[in-house]
Scaffold this motif. Structure first.
Motif, PDB file in Angstrom:
ATOM      1  N   ALA A   1       2.549  -8.028  16.985  1.00  0.00           N
ATOM      2  CA  ALA A   1       2.691  -7.963  15.535  1.00  0.00           C
ATOM      3  C   ALA A   1       2.091  -6.698  14.943  1.00  0.00           C
ATOM      4  CB  ALA A   1       2.036  -9.181  14.892  1.00  0.00           C
ATOM      5  N   PHE A   2       1.292  -5.997  15.733  1.00  0.00           N
ATOM      6  CA  PHE A   2       0.658  -4.774  15.249  1.00  0.00           C
ATOM      7  C   PHE A   2       1.051  -3.567  16.092  1.00  0.00           C
ATOM      8  CE2 PHE A   2      -1.845  -8.238  13.566  1.00  0.00           C
ATOM      9  CZ  PHE A   2      -1.989  -7.871  12.254  1.00  0.00           C
TER      10      PHE A   2
ATOM     11  N   GLN B   1       4.239  -2.497  11.143  1.00  0.00           N
ATOM     12  CA  GLN B   1       5.414  -3.236  10.687  1.00  0.00           C
ATOM     13  C   GLN B   1       5.343  -3.569   9.201  1.00  0.00           C
ATOM     14  OE1 GLN B   1       6.248  -6.611  13.274  1.00  0.00           O
ATOM     15  NE2 GLN B   1       5.400  -5.524  15.040  1.00  0.00           N
ATOM     16  N   GLN B   2       4.127  -3.694   8.704  1.00  0.00           N
ATOM     17  CA  GLN B   2       3.946  -4.146   7.333  1.00  0.00           C
ATOM     18  C   GLN B   2       3.863  -2.997   6.328  1.00  0.00           C
ATOM     19  OE1 GLN B   2       2.029  -4.764   9.975  1.00  0.00           O
ATOM     20  NE2 GLN B   2       1.730  -6.955  10.271  1.00  0.00           N
ATOM     21  N   ARG B   3       3.399  -1.792   6.782  1.00  0.00           N
ATOM     22  CA  ARG B   3       3.099  -0.760   5.791  1.00  0.00           C
ATOM     23  C   ARG B   3       3.205   0.672   6.309  1.00  0.00           C
ATOM     24  NH1 ARG B   3      -3.017  -0.639   4.259  1.00  0.00           N
ATOM     25  NH2 ARG B   3      -3.028   0.485   6.246  1.00  0.00           N
TER      26      ARG B   3
ATOM     27  N   TYR C   1      -1.148  -0.950  10.182  1.00  0.00           N
ATOM     28  CA  TYR C   1      -0.175  -2.015   9.998  1.00  0.00           C
ATOM     29  C   TYR C   1       1.227  -1.419  10.139  1.00  0.00           C
ATOM     30  CZ  TYR C   1      -4.189  -4.404   7.853  1.00  0.00           C
ATOM     31  OH  TYR C   1      -5.428  -4.965   7.605  1.00  0.00           O
TER      32      TYR C   1
END
Length: 220
Positions: free
Chosen positions: A217-218, A96-98, A94
């Motif tokens: 997005a990934f 962008q998220q983590r 992930y």
């Protein structure tokens, strides 16, 4: 079976609960130390250990920690494991998220699990990465049940893959052979099979419909 679990988050915690309930001898570790796992140990009978001790004597080792933390695992983290140990990788990238940007995945085009293999120096079997954690407790069904959920399982080591597939069957899920680790992009985040609660036919179809292009997005 003796099983070591590295990571006590949602997936790791519920695998600890399910596997101990099935009678397996489970050692569980996290980054914060064994003293933070006393409640999980009291609930399940699992043995809390340091990360470096989780694989000791284990026939199966589950690695279920954030991908960005894989390089921080102790050197020789699998030392002392049983001969022929199967390593189960439940992780996802992930960026962008983590996890931030990981060059080996982004620039070399490695699958997430191939990158993980390179970090730990051992083949892995990829499964449970698209499974809702609560489903590990709520959705097991006996073999032949029409509502039994199937999980994709990827890996190059056929003996290790067979061991993991048998364990997943015991946990209460069917499995679909998703190919080797270089094919495991078919079950990475945002693919049709990711998060799918389907049977063998649905999972097989979803794997065939995956695109090798990593969704925006990934990407980091």
């Amino acid at each position: 079976m003796k099983i070591g679990i590295i990571g006590a988050g949602n997936i790791g915690g519920n695998l600890t609960r399910r596997l101990t309930a099935l009678g397996h001898e489970v050692s569980v570790a996290n980054s914060r130390g064994p003293h933070t796992l006393t409640e999980l140990a009291a609930e399940t009978g699992a043995t809390p250990v340091a990360v470096g001790d989780a694989a000791r004597g284990a026939e199966v080792v589950v690695i279920t920690i954030p991908l960005k933390a894989i390089p921080d695992l102790p050197a020789g983290v699998l030392d002392g494991a049983a001969e022929g140990v199967a390593v189960l990788d439940t992780n996802n990238y992930y960026p962008q998220q983590r996890d931030g940007r990981i060059a080996g995945i982004e620039d070399e085009g490695l699958t997430e699990s191939r990158w993980t293999e390179r970090q730990i120096g051992h083949p892995v079997i990829k499964a449970f990465n698209g499974t809702y954690a609560q489903d590990i407790l709520d959705r097991p069904r006996p073999a032949g049940d029409p509502e039994r959920v199937a999980l994709p399982v990827a890996g190059d080591d056929e003996a290790a893959k067979a061991k993991i597939r048998a364990l997943i069957d015991e946990i209460g899920f069917d499995t679909v052979d998703a190919g080797g680790i270089d094919d495991s992009w078919r079950q990475q985040p945002d693919t049709p099979v990711y998060g799918l609660r389907g049977g063998v036919d649905e999972v097989t179809k979803a794997l065939s419909e995956a695109s090798p292009e990593r969704p925006a997005a990934f990407r980091g």
